[in-house]
Write an enzyme that holds these catalytic residues in place. Structure first.
Site, mmCIF file in Angstrom:
data_model
loop_
_atom_site.group_PDB
_atom_site.id
_atom_site.type_symbol
_atom_site.label_atom_id
_atom_site.label_comp_id
_atom_site.label_asym_id
_atom_site.label_seq_id
_atom_site.Cartn_x
_atom_site.Cartn_y
_atom_site.Cartn_z
ATOM 1 N N CYS A 133 -6.622 -6.343 3.989
ATOM 2 C CA CYS A 133 -6.663 -5.520 5.199
ATOM 3 C C CYS A 133 -7.900 -4.634 5.201
ATOM 4 O O CYS A 133 -7.953 -3.619 4.503
ATOM 5 C CB CYS A 133 -5.390 -4.672 5.289
ATOM 6 S SG CYS A 133 -5.389 -3.554 6.704
ATOM 7 N N CYS A 136 -7.376 -1.065 6.476
ATOM 8 C CA CYS A 136 -6.720 -0.202 5.488
ATOM 9 C C CYS A 136 -7.709 0.222 4.399
ATOM 10 O O CYS A 136 -7.725 1.380 3.982
ATOM 11 C CB CYS A 136 -5.559 -0.925 4.795
ATOM 12 S SG CYS A 136 -4.496 -1.852 5.893
ATOM 13 N N ASP A 137 -8.499 -0.716 3.894
ATOM 14 C CA ASP A 137 -9.227 -0.470 2.647
ATOM 15 C C ASP A 137 -10.745 -0.483 2.769
ATOM 16 O O ASP A 137 -11.441 -0.126 1.808
ATOM 17 C CB ASP A 137 -8.811 -1.523 1.602
ATOM 18 C CG ASP A 137 -7.322 -1.433 1.288
ATOM 19 O OD1 ASP A 137 -6.791 -0.312 1.295
ATOM 20 O OD2 ASP A 137 -6.691 -2.478 1.068
#
Ligand code: NDP
Length: 319
Positions: A133, A136-137
């Protein structure tokens, strides 16, 4: 035990549905599933969930969700649903323990699972540079080189997102063409910091404590080399967790549950779906939580209407 609502799954969608449902005074059970807390329990820092200005660890955030749901009386059983019967009244869930749960309404929030490559280093360095993701990261690798595996729309979106943060993005594509829509391919090809490696597969993620590089193989020449990267994003598709619903509920060709527009209603009365199990596009904790709220409101209204109709029918019959 018979419930008003049984929620299958304990990620952001399931817990949010539980918070709303329990606060509405409904008798409610969450079946936590194989991975209580869902995908977020496998991530480290979450920095994009509103309300946590300093970020929060994924497992801690899901612990907060759980405590909030329990505070309002939601019950949780740490077990898996093996079989469902959704068309009967009450609906029935068979748990691995052998217990059978009966419920008037069911909210499905079983999420989806990223597909993994199964190569050396991938699971060992998950959360330490390996991710599924970018939203997300990606932020953790700003100014650094990263790799994205896959040539679908997800991979293109991930690469484009990362290209705004990272010094270079290496896209590893196993064929001589991408599966993604033309517009996404054009965007990727016209982004100078995205380097496309055709006919190329990763064979090992390198690094001791965190990702340092990826060993790749060119499928035509057989040549192997190491590309130095700090982040390794696998974007070869997701699999919605819908195996146990096959044949009972309407699924799209990829296996995601089909919901009626602007609602969480499925094709079965009293069955609602929330979170990634019905969302191949956004797949964020906050969007999952949003649809979890919608599912609880939809279920609560459905229960009220149904009880009103049942009562009216009973009154008519007795008079
Ligand atoms: P896709 O199945 O479309 O693409 C998967 C990609 O990964 C393909 O390029 C595939 O290669 C590659 N791949 C699969 N397995 C491997 C492997 N073992 N090693 C290397 N490469 C591999 O998945 P997506 O998640 O991209 O998309 C799923 C669906 O969701 C699609 O319908 C897509 O259009 C949609 N979507 C829509 C978005 C939007 O509208 N904004 C955003 C994201 C997704 P190959 O082609 O060789 O099989």
């Amino acid at each position: 035990m018979r419930y008003d609502i049984a929620i299958i799954g304990s990620g952001p969608a399931g817990y949010t549905a539980a918070i709303y449902g329990a606060r509405a005074g409904l008798r409610l059970l969450i079946v936590a599933g194989a991975e209580p807390g869902g995908q977020l329990t496998r991530t480290s820092e979450v920095e994009n969930y509103p309300g946590y200005p300093d970020g929060v660890l994924g497992p801690k955030m899901m612990e907060d969700f759980r405590r909030q749901a329990e505070r309002f009386g939601a019950e949780i059983v740490y077990d898996q649903v093996e079989k469902v019967e959704l068309r009967e009244d009450p609906k029935r869930l068979w748990l691995s323990s052998g217990e059978i749960i009966e419920s008037e309404a069911v909210i499905i929030a079983t999420g989806s699972s990223p597909k993994w490559l199964g190569i050396e280093g991938e699971q060992r360095l998950y959360g330490a540079g390996v991710s599924a993701c970018a939203v997300c990261d990606g932020f953790f690798y700003r100014g650094q080189p990263v790799a994205v595996v896959g040539g679908g729309d997800t991979a293109c979106e991930e690469a484009l997102y990362l290209s705004k943060l990272c010094s270079e993005v290496h896209m590893l594509i196993r064929r001589d063409q991408m599966r993604a829509s033309k517009i996404m391919q054009d965007r990727v090809r016209h982004t100078p910091t995205i380097h496309i490696h055709w006919h190329t597969i990763p064979i090992e993620v390198l690094g001791e404590k965190s990702v340092e590089g990826v060993r790749v193989r060119h499928l035509q020449s057989g040549d192997e080399r190491v590309i130095p990267v700090k982040g390794f994003f696998v974007a070869i598709g997701h699999k919605p967790n819908t195996d146990i619903f096959q044949g009972q509920i309407e699924l799209d060709p990829q296996g995601y549950i089909v919901t009626k527009p602007k609602s969480t209603h499925t094709n079965i009365e009293g069955v609602f779906a929330a979170g990634d199990v019905q969302d191949p596009v956004y797949r964020q904790a906050v969007t999952a939580a949003g649809t979890g709220c919608m599912a609880a409101l939809d279920a609560e209204r459905w229960l009220s209407e149904r009880r009103f109709l049942l009562k009216a029918t009973a009154t008519n019959q007795s008079s």
